[in-house]
Write a protein that holds these residues in place. Sequence first.
Motif, PDB file in Angstrom:
ATOM      1  N   UNK A 124       4.705  10.941  -1.179  1.00 11.73           N
ATOM      2  CA  UNK A 124       4.073   9.623  -1.221  1.00 11.73           C
ATOM      3  C   UNK A 124       4.900   8.681  -0.359  1.00 11.73           C
ATOM      4  N   UNK A 125       4.250   7.958   0.535  1.00  8.10           N
ATOM      5  CA  UNK A 125       4.942   7.016   1.404  1.00  8.10           C
ATOM      6  C   UNK A 125       4.526   5.584   1.080  1.00  8.10           C
ATOM      7  N   UNK A 126       5.494   4.681   1.123  1.00  8.70           N
ATOM      8  CA  UNK A 126       5.176   3.257   1.104  1.00  8.70           C
ATOM      9  C   UNK A 126       4.795   2.848   2.521  1.00  8.70           C
ATOM     10  N   UNK A 127       3.605   2.291   2.688  1.00  9.33           N
ATOM     11  CA  UNK A 127       3.197   1.819   4.003  1.00  9.33           C
ATOM     12  C   UNK A 127       4.033   0.606   4.401  1.00  9.33           C
ATOM     13  N   UNK A 128       4.057   0.313   5.697  1.00 10.59           N
ATOM     14  CA  UNK A 128       4.789  -0.851   6.178  1.00 10.59           C
ATOM     15  C   UNK A 128       4.272  -2.119   5.500  1.00 10.59           C
ATOM     16  N   UNK A 185       0.819  -1.204   0.000  1.00 11.79           N
ATOM     17  CA  UNK A 185       0.000   0.000   0.000  1.00 11.79           C
ATOM     18  C   UNK A 185       0.859   1.262   0.000  1.00 11.79           C
ATOM     19  N   UNK A 186       0.298   2.328  -0.562  1.00 13.86           N
ATOM     20  CA  UNK A 186       0.944   3.635  -0.546  1.00 13.86           C
ATOM     21  C   UNK A 186       0.009   4.665   0.078  1.00 13.86           C
ATOM     22  N   UNK A 187       0.598   5.648   0.758  1.00 15.49           N
ATOM     23  CA  UNK A 187      -0.171   6.728   1.365  1.00 15.49           C
ATOM     24  C   UNK A 187       0.315   8.060   0.804  1.00 15.49           C
ATOM     25  N   UNK A 215      13.633   8.942  -2.744  1.00 13.38           N
ATOM     26  CA  UNK A 215      13.015   9.884  -1.814  1.00 13.38           C
ATOM     27  C   UNK A 215      12.630  11.170  -2.527  1.00 13.38           C
ATOM     28  N   UNK A 216      13.490  11.648  -3.426  1.00 12.54           N
ATOM     29  CA  UNK A 216      13.161  12.849  -4.198  1.00 12.54           C
ATOM     30  C   UNK A 216      11.932  12.612  -5.061  1.00 12.54           C
TER      31      UNK A 216
END
Length: 214
Positions: free
Chosen positions: A45-49, A28-30, A138-139
Amino acid sequence: MLEKAKIIVQPTAETIPVMYNPTELSLNKSVVVQGEGSNIQFQRVNDDDLVVNLFFDTYDSKTDVRRYTDKIAALTQPTVGTGVRKEPPTVVFAWAGALFTGLIVRLEQKFTLFLESGVPVRAELGVTFKSVLTTQQDLAARGYYNCRQFWTVAENDRLYLVAHKTLGDASLWRLIADANNIYDPLNFPTPADIGKTLVIIDVHGESYSPPARV
């Protein structure tokens, strides 16, 4: 032949195969934003655990199942680094290709079957991975490669500083120089450059390959 999922330890590339493939995975992504209503601003955009349940069984061979589970438990220990500061290794969870890169931040071990001697021969592991990104990843997650920006040249500006402030990576200064026809970047800015507007180009897309770090 059924391909087995595996955990690849960085930077040694040691491979720890799982005994049985997981029955399901959720990747999942947030999207992180600030503000409310019509004033919402994108942040990243973050990758969820990634949480994976793994099953190990050595009952048929009557051997200690911990010979397999201890290898995964060891990945929670700070062993990477120099001097007094160490941290757990970064690992890649791979199954038909790399699926997730991160640190193991939580490990739940449950032993459910034992020999008469007390040796455990069946175990269930709940493994939680937290995403670890490279600088370029990350960028990208922060959208640096998806938008055109502008920069007004000031007297003390240097191209590597502009690249760091706008693209988050000082090594991209040549990209800015090329896009703005700056032929003598070592002497930038000249008096004639002060007040000019630089175009910080969109570096997103298949045609762009960020320079390798040395």
